[in-house]
Design an enzyme around this catalytic site. Structure first.
Site, PDB file in Angstrom:
ATOM      1  N   LYS A 100       3.795   9.144  23.281  1.00 40.52           N
ATOM      2  CA  LYS A 100       4.612   8.987  24.491  1.00 40.52           C
ATOM      3  C   LYS A 100       6.065   9.186  24.094  1.00 40.52           C
ATOM      4  O   LYS A 100       6.417   9.052  22.926  1.00 40.52           O
ATOM      5  CB  LYS A 100       4.437   7.573  25.054  1.00 40.52           C
ATOM      6  CG  LYS A 100       4.843   7.424  26.499  1.00 40.52           C
ATOM      7  CD  LYS A 100       3.820   8.069  27.411  1.00 40.52           C
ATOM      8  CE  LYS A 100       3.743   7.461  28.763  1.00 40.52           C
ATOM      9  NZ  LYS A 100       2.400   7.566  29.333  1.00 40.52           N
TER      10      LYS A 100
HETATM   11  N1  GLU Z   1       1.515  10.455  31.698  1.00 39.80           N
HETATM   12  C1  GLU Z   1       0.103  10.450  31.966  1.00 39.80           C
HETATM   13  C2  GLU Z   1      -0.532   9.198  31.402  1.00 39.80           C
HETATM   14  O1  GLU Z   1       0.096   8.190  31.194  1.00 39.80           O
HETATM   15  C3  GLU Z   1      -0.567  11.750  31.537  1.00 39.80           C
HETATM   16  C4  GLU Z   1      -0.481  12.046  30.070  1.00 39.80           C
HETATM   17  C5  GLU Z   1      -0.996  13.441  29.726  1.00 39.80           C
HETATM   18  O2  GLU Z   1      -1.488  14.141  30.595  1.00 39.80           O
HETATM   19  O3  GLU Z   1      -0.889  13.793  28.543  1.00 39.80           O
HETATM   20  O4  GLU Z   1      -1.712   9.141  31.215  1.00 39.80           O
END
Ligand code: GLU
Length: 407
Positions: A100
């Site tokens: 993240k």
């Molecule tokens: N931001 C989204 C999550 O928290 C998607 C992450 C992604 O598609 O890599 O799952």
């Protein structure tokens, strides 16, 4: 001392009887990158921001997870959210690890060009540690397909044409059909699975949704299309209530026109803070984290909570829900639809092939159904909460991959 995610991780590790050293190994991020981003703003002044990318675990494949643009973002929060991605990709059985990141900027106070400059500068700082086989970012809070397009083109300037470096791109630029609605649709599938297990009809339930962004708006639409009654909904500026069920298509149209929920004629306004206390069957937090705390958990009147947002429930609130028999479908299962379709987008990019929308929907349904079944069966057979069961499944998969690859 520990983040909420660490607490849940440790609780599950205890259930599994995992020793302290292995716990520490799985808990800590493998890489934390922090960069300073300096850009010229439209005014001619310099804007300085901090960008982060935390790669929590890559035992099961390249790291995967979103980028969020939010003024409160910091390193600790990225670490927590990155670990959630490791467990989420493992619960969904995707060949990825977890990551993240993001930037501590407030895009609502920046022009489009400023956001573009900040994004490109960020990519120029982190391009060596991301890539289609290394770490694949995606949208998250306050980021979207346009921002993903800038990431892809900026990364490609350094490394050659690389659509698979990022997911959630615009359809016209190698994005996958169905990615934008994927999290909301995935949550709908999770609700359907939950209703089926409890002998309930999705269409006979009432719903309250906190958030009307990419997740909340698509979720509301999908529930409405299946006959569900959305009786309360909120966004950053307003909240609405209608006992008989909101007319979601009309609300979507109102929102598209005014960019706000306020002033919608088919509902009563309500206090945004009160939304989570609405009397309803299913309550869905679909905005930011730490919504349910020890101060408010006992006031929640819903029978079921489905976590479309990441980390909306603090451990103290989780305990209250457990004690009161409120079923909670945890974030790492409930909102996995987004990253599942990100995985589909990545495979399509690598193969330079596009799937039909129906293929995506069918496969998303299958992935969500399988993940739900695995977690539900473990929770009922061991007499543990769905959250603990989801962590047990995820930790087991990541742990096995770690051992098999030879630490
Ligand atoms: N931001 C989204 C999550 O928290 C998607 C992450 C992604 O598609 O890599 O799952």
């Amino acid at each position: 001392m520990f983040s909420d995610a660490s607490y849940y991780f440790r609780r599950a590790a205890q259930v599994m009887g995992i020793g302290e050293r292995v716990q520490r190994l799985l808990e800590k991020p493998q890489r934390i990158v922090k960069v300073e981003i300096v850009v010229e703003l439209d005014s001619g002044d310099l804007g300085t921001y901090t960008g982060y990318r935390v790669q929590h675990n890559r035992a099961r494949g390249p790291c995967k997870g979103g980028l969020r643009y939010h003024p409160t973002l910091d390193e600790d929060h990225c670490c927590e959210l990155a670990s959630l991605m490791t467990w989420k990709t493992a619960v969904a059985d995707l060949p990825f690890g977890g990551a993240k990141g993001g930037i501590d900027c407030d895009p609502t106070k920046l022009s489009l060009r400023e956001v573009e400059r900040i994004t490109r500068k960020f990519v120029s700082e982190i391009h060596e540690i991301i890539g289609p086989t290394v770490d694949i970012p995606a949208p998250d809070v306050n980021t979207n397909a346009q921002i993903m397009a800038w990431i892809m083109t900026e990364y490609s300037r350094f490394h050659g044409f690389s659509p698979a470096v990022v997911t959630g791109k615009p359809i016209e630029l190698h994005g996958a059909l169905g990615r934008e609605e994927a999290t909301g649709l995935g949550v709908t599938f999770a609700i359907r699975e939950l209703c089926a297990r409890k002998g309930l009809d999705l269409a006979a339930q009432t719903y309250a949704i906190q958030g009307f962004g990419n997740v909340g708006s698509h979720l509301a639409r999908h529930l409405h299309e299946r006959g569900g009654k959305v009786i309360a909904i909120s966004d950053v500026g307003a909240a609405l209530h209608n006992r008989d069920g909101l007319d979601i298509p009309a609300l979507l149209e109102h929102f598209a026109r005014t960019r706000s929920l306020a002033g919608f004629p088919g509902a009563e306004p309500m206090s945004r803070d009160e939304l989570i206390f609405t009397e309803c069957d299913v309550l869905v937090p679909a905005a930011l984290g730490e919504v349910f705390t020890k101060e408010n958990a006992h006031l929640v009147r819903a029978k079921m909570i489905v976590e479309a947002a990441n980390a909306p429930t603090t451990p103290e609130a989780d305990e209250v829900f457990d004690r009161r028999g409120v079923v909670v479908v945890p974030d790492i299962l409930a909102n996995a639809g987004g990253v599942i379709v990100s995985y589909f987008e990545w495979t399509q990019n690598i193969q330079q092939f596009r799937w039909e929308l129906e293929d995506t929907h069918k496969r998303l349904e299958r992935y969500m159904g399988k993940a739900f079944r695995t977690v539900w069966d473990l929770a009922t057979s061991r007499g543990i909460s769905m959250r603990t069961a989801a962590y047990v499944v995820a930790i087991g998969r990541v742990g096995k991959a770690t051992v098999l690859s030879g630490v």
